[in-house]
Motif scaffolding. Structure first.
Motif, short mmCIF file in Angstrom:
data_model
loop_
_atom_site.label_atom_id
_atom_site.label_comp_id
_atom_site.label_asym_id
_atom_site.label_seq_id
_atom_site.Cartn_x
_atom_site.Cartn_y
_atom_site.Cartn_z
N ASP A 179 -32.55 6.14 -40.73
CA ASP A 179 -31.22 6.50 -41.20
C ASP A 179 -31.35 7.19 -42.56
OD1 ASP A 179 -28.53 6.75 -41.68
OD2 ASP A 179 -28.22 4.65 -42.20
N ASN A 180 -31.70 8.46 -42.55
CA ASN A 180 -32.01 9.18 -43.79
C ASN A 180 -30.84 9.26 -44.75
OD1 ASN A 180 -34.81 10.13 -43.23
ND2 ASN A 180 -33.82 11.13 -41.50
N GLU A 181 -29.69 9.66 -44.26
CA GLU A 181 -28.54 9.83 -45.15
C GLU A 181 -28.05 8.49 -45.68
OE1 GLU A 181 -25.48 12.65 -44.45
OE2 GLU A 181 -26.64 13.77 -42.97
N THR A 184 -30.59 7.06 -48.24
CA THR A 184 -30.55 7.82 -49.49
C THR A 184 -29.30 7.47 -50.29
OG1 THR A 184 -31.78 9.65 -48.50
CG2 THR A 184 -30.52 10.14 -50.49
N PHE A 185 -28.17 7.41 -49.61
CA PHE A 185 -26.93 7.09 -50.30
C PHE A 185 -26.99 5.71 -50.94
CE2 PHE A 185 -22.56 5.63 -50.67
CZ PHE A 185 -21.92 6.75 -51.19
N GLU A 214 -31.35 16.11 -44.44
CA GLU A 214 -30.43 14.97 -44.43
C GLU A 214 -30.47 14.20 -45.76
OE1 GLU A 214 -30.61 14.12 -39.60
OE2 GLU A 214 -31.54 12.71 -40.98
N ARG A 215 -31.66 14.01 -46.29
CA ARG A 215 -31.78 13.30 -47.57
C ARG A 215 -31.18 14.11 -48.71
NH1 ARG A 215 -37.99 11.07 -46.36
NH2 ARG A 215 -37.38 10.01 -44.42
N HIS A 216 -31.37 15.43 -48.65
CA HIS A 216 -30.81 16.27 -49.71
C HIS A 216 -29.28 16.33 -49.59
CE1 HIS A 216 -30.10 20.25 -51.85
NE2 HIS A 216 -30.59 19.44 -52.78
N ALA A 217 -28.76 16.34 -48.37
CA ALA A 217 -27.31 16.35 -48.18
C ALA A 217 -26.68 15.09 -48.76
CB ALA A 217 -26.98 16.47 -46.69
N ALA A 218 -27.34 13.93 -48.55
CA ALA A 218 -26.82 12.68 -49.12
C ALA A 218 -26.89 12.71 -50.64
CB ALA A 218 -27.63 11.50 -48.58
N TYR A 219 -27.95 13.30 -51.18
CA TYR A 219 -28.10 13.43 -52.64
C TYR A 219 -26.97 14.28 -53.22
CZ TYR A 219 -30.03 15.41 -56.98
OH TYR A 219 -30.22 15.85 -58.27
N ARG A 348 -30.42 6.14 -34.87
CA ARG A 348 -30.86 6.03 -36.26
C ARG A 348 -31.12 4.56 -36.57
NH1 ARG A 348 -30.61 10.82 -38.61
NH2 ARG A 348 -29.28 12.41 -37.67
#
Length: 367
Positions: A179-181, A184-185, A214-219, A348
């Motif tokens: 669950d990347n997002e 990260t969140f 996905e990780r950058h989008a959550a960031y 996920r």
């Protein structure tokens, strides 16, 4: 027949099934009945039935007993596992991931492992070789856009296929990922609660990797929530070629971190998309005499064995559940092998979050 083994009894039942004397759904003699018929102990007879159940040859039905299983529900003989690269130094692919797959598939299933060497053409050749040689396929894609059409052809073929970790752009397929997002969140929310607003982001430039995007989008989403609409000045993308240049990579991380820490509004925390950045950042902090986490808090996805970070207790670590990912991928593959049809599913798997200096007890991250 007192010396008859459970293997002989099991083989005789299989022979009867293959000859058509025991059809699908037919009741198989009970353990007690087999013990009497073969003149063996109940333990021996029950073990024969138990092994056939484990192999998927027979199934237990409530109020009816043990019956011959539907042939479609039999376990596969061979499952392919294609990885983009092997990296023994940081345990990739994870032994826990492989154990999860094998536990779900069963020890009688042969796992055939191949490597694409992170090369698009090799990946396509390996995919073509697996077709007709295995009953199902689990694989880590290179995410090279040039492989997209070949991957989709495999997905659309009769060969059941499950993708791991990253889903190539434009490909519609069954996939199992961390669950990347969400993970990260969770990590960034902790940093925000601790008063951090200027949070850096380090990653290789891999726009085709869904893990990175996905990780950058959550960031970006988290920073937007705290009023930073443009996070580009806090983000550093590093050429993927540095992955094969340890000395150049370490210097690039040092230079980037030095710049971010010495600007007019310095960062006070750092999010690393993978372990190599956290390890290099910790080394850079040592060289600059910066205490972690007292002067700089670092959060990272932690796929490596923890001690490869040297001081893992200083960092907030997102730890993917490799075993659960492997087992979930194998379970989804078996579902497809047994005739389960539906639109492609992306599962996920939640990660665990270990806070710096909190000991080793993980905090689950909800999916």
């Amino acid at each position: 027949m007192a010396n008859t083994s459970w293997k002989t009894i099991a083989a005789d039942i299989v022979r009867l099934i293959e000859a058509g004397d025991l059809a699908t759904g037919s009741r198989v003699p009970s353990g007690d009945e087999l013990a009497t018929r073969w003149g063996v102990s109940r333990h021996t007879a029950h073990r024969a039935i138990g092994e056939l159940q484990r192999q998927g040859v027979v199934v237990r039905q409530r109020r009816w007993g043990t019956v011959v299983a539907n042939r479609r529900e039999a376990r596969p003989d061979r499952v392919g596992f294609l990885v983009d690269h092997f990296a023994q130094s940081y345990n990739f692919p994870s032994g826990e991931l492989i154990r999860g797959m094998q536990d779900e598939l069963g020890e009688e299933v042969q796992l055939v492992i191949a490597e694409s060497k992170s090369d698009c053409e090799t990946e396509v050749r390996q995919l073509q070789k697996f077709q007709g040689q295995v009953d199902g396929l689990i694989f880590y894609p290179t995410s090279d856009p040039r492989s997209q059409s070949a991957i989709q052809r495999v997905i659309d073929s009769p060969l059941p296929t499950v993708i791991l970790d990253r889903l190539p752009k434009g490909v519609r397929a069954d996939a199992v990922m961390s669950d990347n997002e969400g993970a990260t969140f969770t990590a960034l929310h902790l940093l925000q609660e601790r008063g951090h607003r200027r949070i850096g982001f380090f990653s290789f430039y891999k726009p085709d990797f869904s893990t990175v995007t996905e990780r950058h989008a959550a960031y970006r989403g988290m920073l937007a929530e705290i009023g930073i609409a443009d996070a580009s000045e806090l983000t550093r993308w590093f050429p993927r070629e540095l992955d094969d240049n340890p000395q150049g990579f370490a210097q690039a991380i040092f230079d980037a971190l030095f710049t971010l820490l010495n600007q007019s509004q310095p960062i006070t925390a750092l999010f690393c998309v993978q372990d190599s950045f956290a390890a290099a950042a910790l080394q850079a902090c040592d060289q600059m005499r910066i205490c972690v986490p007292e002067q700089l808090e670092i959060a990272t996805f932690n796929d490596w064995p923890p001690m490869m970070l040297r001081t893992p207790w200083c960092t907030h670590r997102i730890v993917p559940r490799s075993y659960d990912i492997g087992r979930s991928a194998a379970a989804l593959l078996l579902e497809r092998l047994n005739g389960g049809r539906s639109e492609p599913r992306v599962l996920r798997v939640p990660a665990d979050f270990i806070i710096a200096d909190s000991g080793t007890r993980p905090i689950p991250i909800s999916s």
